[in-house]
Design a protein around this motif. Structure first.
Motif, mmCIF file in Angstrom:
data_model
loop_
_atom_site.group_PDB
_atom_site.id
_atom_site.type_symbol
_atom_site.label_atom_id
_atom_site.label_comp_id
_atom_site.label_asym_id
_atom_site.label_seq_id
_atom_site.Cartn_x
_atom_site.Cartn_y
_atom_site.Cartn_z
ATOM 1 N N ASN A 12 -22.312 -21.141 -8.779
ATOM 2 C CA ASN A 12 -21.395 -22.542 -9.465
ATOM 3 C C ASN A 12 -20.293 -22.997 -10.304
ATOM 4 O OD1 ASN A 12 -21.050 -25.435 -6.866
ATOM 5 N ND2 ASN A 12 -22.506 -26.234 -9.062
ATOM 6 N N ILE A 13 -19.632 -21.690 -10.779
ATOM 7 C CA ILE A 13 -18.950 -21.920 -11.291
ATOM 8 C C ILE A 13 -17.487 -21.748 -10.455
ATOM 9 C CG2 ILE A 13 -17.740 -21.123 -13.072
ATOM 10 C CD1 ILE A 13 -20.371 -19.686 -13.511
ATOM 11 N N PRO A 14 -16.130 -22.985 -11.289
ATOM 12 C CA PRO A 14 -15.104 -22.724 -10.617
ATOM 13 C C PRO A 14 -14.403 -21.862 -11.594
ATOM 14 C CG PRO A 14 -15.080 -24.939 -12.341
ATOM 15 C CD PRO A 14 -16.536 -24.051 -12.117
ATOM 16 N N LEU A 15 -13.209 -21.393 -10.585
ATOM 17 C CA LEU A 15 -12.784 -20.629 -10.844
ATOM 18 C C LEU A 15 -11.221 -20.218 -10.707
ATOM 19 C CD1 LEU A 15 -12.611 -16.678 -8.827
ATOM 20 C CD2 LEU A 15 -13.978 -18.677 -8.298
ATOM 21 N N GLU A 16 -10.325 -19.183 -11.178
ATOM 22 C CA GLU A 16 -8.317 -19.581 -11.155
ATOM 23 C C GLU A 16 -7.984 -18.085 -10.063
ATOM 24 O OE1 GLU A 16 -5.504 -21.296 -14.102
ATOM 25 O OE2 GLU A 16 -5.963 -18.894 -13.825
ATOM 26 N N ILE A 17 -7.450 -18.514 -9.345
ATOM 27 C CA ILE A 17 -7.273 -17.565 -8.440
ATOM 28 C C ILE A 17 -5.651 -17.569 -8.064
ATOM 29 C CG2 ILE A 17 -8.906 -16.933 -7.090
ATOM 30 C CD1 ILE A 17 -7.925 -18.041 -4.277
ATOM 31 N N SER A 61 -5.488 -12.606 -7.567
ATOM 32 C CA SER A 61 -6.365 -11.843 -9.088
ATOM 33 C C SER A 61 -7.526 -13.226 -8.543
ATOM 34 C CB SER A 61 -5.624 -11.767 -10.085
ATOM 35 O OG SER A 61 -5.160 -13.026 -10.699
ATOM 36 N N ALA A 62 -8.695 -13.483 -9.830
ATOM 37 C CA ALA A 62 -9.275 -14.239 -9.878
ATOM 38 C C ALA A 62 -9.706 -14.319 -11.729
ATOM 39 C CB ALA A 62 -10.972 -14.011 -9.064
ATOM 40 N N ARG A 63 -9.615 -14.893 -11.808
ATOM 41 C CA ARG A 63 -11.083 -15.205 -12.888
ATOM 42 C C ARG A 63 -11.755 -15.970 -13.479
ATOM 43 N NH1 ARG A 63 -7.524 -17.972 -17.487
ATOM 44 N NH2 ARG A 63 -5.727 -19.072 -16.834
ATOM 45 N N LEU A 64 -11.821 -16.209 -14.759
ATOM 46 C CA LEU A 64 -13.201 -17.525 -14.664
ATOM 47 C C LEU A 64 -12.241 -18.375 -16.219
ATOM 48 C CD1 LEU A 64 -15.673 -18.831 -16.020
ATOM 49 C CD2 LEU A 64 -15.474 -17.903 -17.545
ATOM 50 N N ILE A 65 -12.316 -19.899 -15.778
ATOM 51 C CA ILE A 65 -11.304 -20.763 -16.178
ATOM 52 C C ILE A 65 -12.537 -20.972 -17.028
ATOM 53 C CG2 ILE A 65 -10.500 -23.471 -16.131
ATOM 54 C CD1 ILE A 65 -10.733 -23.018 -13.231
#
Length: 73
Positions: A12-17, A61-65
């Protein structure tokens, strides 16, 4: 990519794409993954402030904020 999306869904963690739209525009989005389906995901998009569908093939791409730290204290 699926692994990253699944981990963020489970945690349940937001991420940036970085996403390529159907019109060929590249956008940066902060999302909260709600469900993963074959070929696409359903997610809450913080930019549009609504649930959206994103094609897996269009996620570049996708990464942890990274959390922002308050340096005042």
């Amino acid at each position: 990519m699926k692994y990253i999306l699944r981990k963020h869904l489970e945690g349940n963690i937001p991420l940036e794409i970085i996403y390529l739209s159907e019109q060929g525009k590249i956008t940066q989005r902060k999302i909260q993954v709600l469900e993963i389906n074959p070929g696409h995901i359903r997610a809450y998009c913080f930019l549009r402030q609504t649930k959206r569908t994103f094609k897996m093939n269009n996620i570049l791409s996708a990464r942890l904020i990274k959390p922002r730290y308050d340096r005042s204290g």
